[in-house]
Design a protein around this motif. Structure first.
Motif, PDB file in Angstrom:
ATOM      1  N   SER A   1      63.584  21.534  56.298  1.00  8.19           N
ATOM      2  CA  SER A   1      64.291  21.238  57.548  1.00  8.19           C
ATOM      3  C   SER A   1      64.199  19.755  57.897  1.00  8.19           C
ATOM      4  O   SER A   1      65.206  19.104  58.220  1.00  8.19           O
TER       5      SER A   1
ATOM      6  N   GLN B   1      66.172  19.882  64.765  1.00  6.30           N
ATOM      7  CA  GLN B   1      67.358  19.157  65.260  1.00  6.30           C
ATOM      8  C   GLN B   1      67.271  18.942  66.768  1.00  6.30           C
ATOM      9  O   GLN B   1      67.629  17.869  67.270  1.00  6.30           O
ATOM     10  N   ARG B   2      66.805  19.953  67.511  1.00  2.00           N
ATOM     11  CA  ARG B   2      66.668  19.803  68.963  1.00  2.00           C
ATOM     12  C   ARG B   2      65.666  18.690  69.293  1.00  2.00           C
ATOM     13  O   ARG B   2      65.885  17.906  70.232  1.00  2.00           O
TER      14      ARG B   2
ATOM     15  N   ASN C   1      65.262  16.142  67.710  1.00  2.00           N
ATOM     16  CA  ASN C   1      65.939  14.875  67.411  1.00  2.00           C
ATOM     17  C   ASN C   1      67.219  14.710  68.209  1.00  2.00           C
ATOM     18  O   ASN C   1      68.066  13.883  67.870  1.00  2.00           O
ATOM     19  N   GLY C   2      67.378  15.478  69.266  1.00  2.00           N
ATOM     20  CA  GLY C   2      68.476  15.268  70.203  1.00  2.00           C
ATOM     21  C   GLY C   2      69.794  15.877  69.786  1.00  2.00           C
ATOM     22  O   GLY C   2      70.829  15.573  70.378  1.00  2.00           O
ATOM     23  N   LYS C   3      69.780  16.761  68.761  1.00  2.00           N
ATOM     24  CA  LYS C   3      71.033  17.383  68.326  1.00  2.00           C
ATOM     25  C   LYS C   3      71.109  18.790  68.863  1.00  2.00           C
ATOM     26  O   LYS C   3      70.246  19.602  68.565  1.00  2.00           O
TER      27      LYS C   3
ATOM     28  N   GLU D   1      70.374  13.429  56.905  1.00  2.00           N
ATOM     29  CA  GLU D   1      71.599  13.298  57.706  1.00  2.00           C
ATOM     30  C   GLU D   1      71.544  12.049  58.577  1.00  2.00           C
ATOM     31  O   GLU D   1      72.524  11.293  58.661  1.00  2.00           O
ATOM     32  N   ARG D   2      70.388  11.817  59.212  1.00  2.00           N
ATOM     33  CA  ARG D   2      70.238  10.627  60.058  1.00  2.00           C
ATOM     34  C   ARG D   2      70.356   9.337  59.243  1.00  2.00           C
ATOM     35  O   ARG D   2      70.799   8.307  59.752  1.00  2.00           O
TER      36      ARG D   2
ATOM     37  N   ARG E   1      74.520  25.980  58.383  1.00  2.00           N
ATOM     38  CA  ARG E   1      74.115  26.617  59.641  1.00  2.00           C
ATOM     39  C   ARG E   1      74.405  28.121  59.586  1.00  2.00           C
ATOM     40  O   ARG E   1      74.867  28.725  60.548  1.00  2.00           O
TER      41      ARG E   1
ATOM     42  N   SER F   1      66.952  24.335  63.428  1.00  2.00           N
ATOM     43  CA  SER F   1      67.517  24.083  64.756  1.00  2.00           C
ATOM     44  C   SER F   1      66.476  23.500  65.706  1.00  2.00           C
ATOM     45  O   SER F   1      66.808  22.709  66.591  1.00  2.00           O
TER      46      SER F   1
ATOM     47  N   VAL G   1      67.214  16.904  58.066  1.00  2.00           N
ATOM     48  CA  VAL G   1      67.486  16.139  59.291  1.00  2.00           C
ATOM     49  C   VAL G   1      67.377  14.639  59.019  1.00  2.00           C
ATOM     50  O   VAL G   1      68.230  13.847  59.450  1.00  2.00           O
TER      51      VAL G   1
END
Length: 307
Positions: free
Chosen positions: A197, A302-303, A305-307, A204-205, A237, A299, A201
């Motif tokens: 995970s 991601q949360r 990291n503000g997504k 992608e960043r 997802r 998820s 992340v």
């Protein structure tokens, strides 16, 4: 010791029972039907049994009735409390099991409960094996599960034709050891899942194509079975459950419980990674995601990291 029955297991002679027909249980039961075994099932919601009935399974009204008509009964239910209810309580399997019968619990449950069930079964002239599995819904469907066998070694060996329809069994020790092995498996798995995970992340960043990232690392040291099973689903997802996230919280909670119940200093382990993983999966449940697949752990990252 003598095996439960002098006659070897075979599709023509062995009557198999099944309790628990969720995502994993239904796939595993289907494998046994496909292997030619006659299968009888018990379901709290009979409507959920229609698909298996269409494939040849029979349906009965209680666990005790199921046990009375079968030689070997498998359970694949949600929680240790469900195992206890179906096996030990009124109208449970042990109430109806004939002498020489065998219970095989494939649920991820508690080692202490496995030992209790084994002792209760032996008191009735029966056997119980704890044989939790790993491999998710794909492994269940394809008959490629890893099965951790705990109990009497000769009984586990006697059961091998049934296990071969489901995957590969490894005998790991006396009653309760199968469940302890599964807990250790989950500790290892969640560390890998969180690593996948966080890698996704970060990739992608950093502006990478995440599908390309998975292809680039899957055969290197960063690759893992967790990536093979869940990496693609995380990218898409696709959080359809092979195992619910809330069950992972249950498994990790048992890890903490087993550690705390250790009587000797040598049995006590400090598991910071497992403790962190439990917090993250608990956050999934708190977010209302307890019923999605455990690969949804991404998820939470991601949360964060503000997504």
């Amino acid at each position: 010791m003598e095996t439960p029955y002098p006659i070897p297991i075979s599709p023509s002679k062995t009557r198999v029972g099944w309790i628990g027909i969720g995502v994993m249980g239904a796939a595993m039961a289907t494998r046994l039907l496909a292997a030619g075994y006659s299968l009888t099932i018990y379901a709290r919601s009979p409507s959920k049994a229609l698909d298996l009935q269409s494939k040849g399974a029979s349906l009965v009204n209680s666990p005790s009735e199921l046990a009375h008509t079968c030689d070997v009964v498998f359970t694949m239910v949600g929680n240790p409390s469900d195992v206890r209810q179906n096996v030990l309580e009124k109208n449970g399997l042990l109430q109806g099991l004939n002498p020489g019968g065998v219970i095989v619990d494939t649920t991820s449950s508690h080692p202490a409960l496995a030992r209790e069930i084994s002792a209760a079964a032996r008191a009735k002239g029966c056997w119980a094996v704890d044989a939790p599995v790993s491999g998710g819904d794909i492994g269940a469907r394809d008959g490629k599960l890893s099965i951790f066998g705990g109990g009497d070694a000769e009984v586990v060996k006697w059961l091998s034709p049934l296990f071969e329809a489901l995957g590969k069994v490894t005998y790991v020790g006396e009653a309760g050891c199968g469940q302890s092995c599964k807990i250790a498996n989950q500790i290892t798995l969640v560390g890998n899942m969180i690593g996948v995970s966080e890698g996704l992340v970060f990739a992608e960043r950093a502006g990478l194509d995440v599908k390309q990232f998975v292809e680039a690392v899957r055969d290197g040291a960063g690759g893992s079975m967790a990536m093979e099973l869940f990496g693609g689903r995380m990218v898409k997802r696709d959080f359809r459950p092979g195992g619910y996230a809330e069950y992972m919280v249950k498994d990790l909670a048992m890890c903490v419980d087993v550690v705390e119940e250790g009587e000797d200093v040598e049995r006590i382990a400090v598991l910071p990674g497992a403790a962190l993983a439990m917090q993250l999966f608990s956050a999934m449940v708190a977010n209302g995601d307890g019923k999605i697949g455990s690969q949804g752990i991404i998820s939470v990252i991601q949360r964060l990291n503000g997504k």
